[in-house]
Write a protein that holds these residues in place. Structure first.
Motif, PDB file in Angstrom:
ATOM      1  N   GLU A 127       0.894  -1.707  13.469  1.00  0.00           N
ATOM      2  CA  GLU A 127       0.422  -0.681  14.407  1.00  0.00           C
ATOM      3  C   GLU A 127       1.381  -0.519  15.575  1.00  0.00           C
ATOM      4  O   GLU A 127       1.712   0.597  15.983  1.00  0.00           O
ATOM      5  CB  GLU A 127      -0.977  -1.078  14.904  1.00  0.00           C
ATOM      6  N   GLU A 166       1.084   7.106   9.222  1.00  0.00           N
ATOM      7  CA  GLU A 166       0.250   6.214   8.421  1.00  0.00           C
ATOM      8  C   GLU A 166       1.095   5.047   7.896  1.00  0.00           C
ATOM      9  O   GLU A 166       1.367   4.963   6.701  1.00  0.00           O
ATOM     10  CB  GLU A 166      -0.390   6.982   7.261  1.00  0.00           C
ATOM     11  N   PRO A 167       1.513   4.132   8.765  1.00  0.00           N
ATOM     12  CA  PRO A 167       2.306   2.991   8.298  1.00  0.00           C
ATOM     13  C   PRO A 167       1.509   2.128   7.328  1.00  0.00           C
ATOM     14  O   PRO A 167       0.279   2.033   7.424  1.00  0.00           O
ATOM     15  CB  PRO A 167       2.626   2.230   9.587  1.00  0.00           C
ATOM     16  N   VAL A 168       2.225   1.484   6.412  1.00  0.00           N
ATOM     17  CA  VAL A 168       1.561   0.790   5.313  1.00  0.00           C
ATOM     18  C   VAL A 168       1.493  -0.717   5.556  1.00  0.00           C
ATOM     19  O   VAL A 168       2.200  -1.278   6.394  1.00  0.00           O
ATOM     20  CB  VAL A 168       2.279   1.067   3.975  1.00  0.00           C
ATOM     21  N   VAL A 186      -3.739   4.394  11.071  1.00  0.00           N
ATOM     22  CA  VAL A 186      -3.385   5.777  11.352  1.00  0.00           C
ATOM     23  C   VAL A 186      -3.142   5.884  12.846  1.00  0.00           C
ATOM     24  O   VAL A 186      -3.855   5.294  13.643  1.00  0.00           O
ATOM     25  CB  VAL A 186      -4.500   6.762  10.896  1.00  0.00           C
ATOM     26  N   HIS A 234      -6.859   2.159   9.114  1.00  0.00           N
ATOM     27  CA  HIS A 234      -6.839   3.341   8.245  1.00  0.00           C
ATOM     28  C   HIS A 234      -8.151   3.463   7.461  1.00  0.00           C
ATOM     29  O   HIS A 234      -8.679   2.460   6.962  1.00  0.00           O
ATOM     30  CB  HIS A 234      -5.666   3.264   7.270  1.00  0.00           C
ATOM     31  N   PRO A 286      -1.980   2.343   2.957  1.00  0.00           N
ATOM     32  CA  PRO A 286      -1.946   2.718   4.376  1.00  0.00           C
ATOM     33  C   PRO A 286      -2.749   1.734   5.203  1.00  0.00           C
ATOM     34  O   PRO A 286      -3.902   1.431   4.899  1.00  0.00           O
ATOM     35  CB  PRO A 286      -2.559   4.121   4.388  1.00  0.00           C
TER      36      PRO A 286
END
Length: 274
Positions: free
Chosen positions: A77, A236-238, A267, A189, A264
């Motif tokens: 995040e 939307e980093p995984v 968000v 997410h 994901p």
């Protein structure tokens, strides 16, 4: 309601891993997942409780002791949030649902005057010593104890997911930010929440969790737009291997990685008040 068990989670993770491998060139991996599922069903500890649910207020009293751990999603995040707040000129910034002051401390380090708001006195007690010049207030996301147009920008990190309804929280952020100001909201997410992720932590009497509310991405966008905010960007980093630190990570590591890594994770919304 009976608390979920560790065995139920392990079977679910094996199944998710199998689904993600279903159309890959990974016959051996799929066979391994099926074999391990059979083993899980025979494990003597499969009936162990996964954790006891606690409400938000009591949960954060207990969680405050280890919240600066850091948590599993912080790195993912943070990497997505920092580039969005670093360009902000020095001003007065609200850290809404500030917790122990993770983002308050970062914002103060970049020259901002920080106003932190959180519903948990236990969390605020840990935040205040980190930013002696900050102003920290007890309050809720849907009823911020601030005047209209009283801050230049706002951050709300990994907190909206605790709310059953997003509308009033976005309306409050829009109310307290001055015209021309920016808002960055990050959250767990919806994909993970739909898969059963909860806010898990080491409680007073063992594993515990605070229930998270699933919201669609469209729910966030609708709430922001109805509050009069403009959407300037979304990321939307995984999940990384490190971030996929679930209770099954050490018990069935191959399945845990196959199930979660690459999904994901959070968000991040970048918003503006016209």
């Amino acid at each position: 309601m009976t608390d979920p068990t560790l065995g139920e989670l392990m079977v679910g993770v094996e199944g998710l891993a199998l689904l993600r491998l279903l159309h890959a060139d990974a016959a051996e991996a799929r066979a391994a997942r099926l074999a391990e599922t059979r083993d899980v069903l025979d494990r003597p500890d499969r009936g162990s409780p996964l954790g006891t649910e606690v409400d938000v207020d009591e949960g954060y009293v207990q969680w405050s002791r280890s919240y600066d751990g850091p948590l599993r999603l912080f790195a993912v995040e943070g990497a997505a949030v920092r580039p969005r707040i670093d360009p902000w000129p020095a001003g007065t910034v609200l850290d809404a649902a500030c917790g122990t002051g993770r983002w308050s401390e970062y914002l103060a380090g970049r020259g901002h005057t920080v106003v932190g708001v959180d519903r948990s006195p236990a969390m605020l007690a840990l935040a205040r010593p980190k930013i002696p010049d900050g102003r920290f207030l007890e309050g809720r996301l849907d009823a911020l104890p601030l005047d209209d147009a009283s801050v230049d920008a706002a951050v709300c990190a990994l907190a909206m997911v605790h709310l059953a309804d997003l509308g009033q929280a976005f309306a409050e952020l829009a109310r307290v930010v001055r015209p021309g100001g920016r808002v960055v909201v990050s959250d767990v997410h919806p994909f993970l929440v739909t898969l059963g992720w909860q806010a898990q932590f080491a409680g007073r009497n063992g594993r515990a969790f605070i229930r998270l509310h699933p919201h669609l991405l469209s729910d966030y966008a609708t709430a922001a737009l109805e509050a009069g905010l403009q959407v300037r960007g979304v990321a939307e980093p995984v999940l990384t291997r490190e971030a996929a630190a679930t209770p099954t990570a050490t018990l069935i590591p191959e399945a845990n990685e196959a199930a979660y890594v690459g999904l994901p994770a959070v968000v991040v919304w970048e918003l503006a008040r016209p």
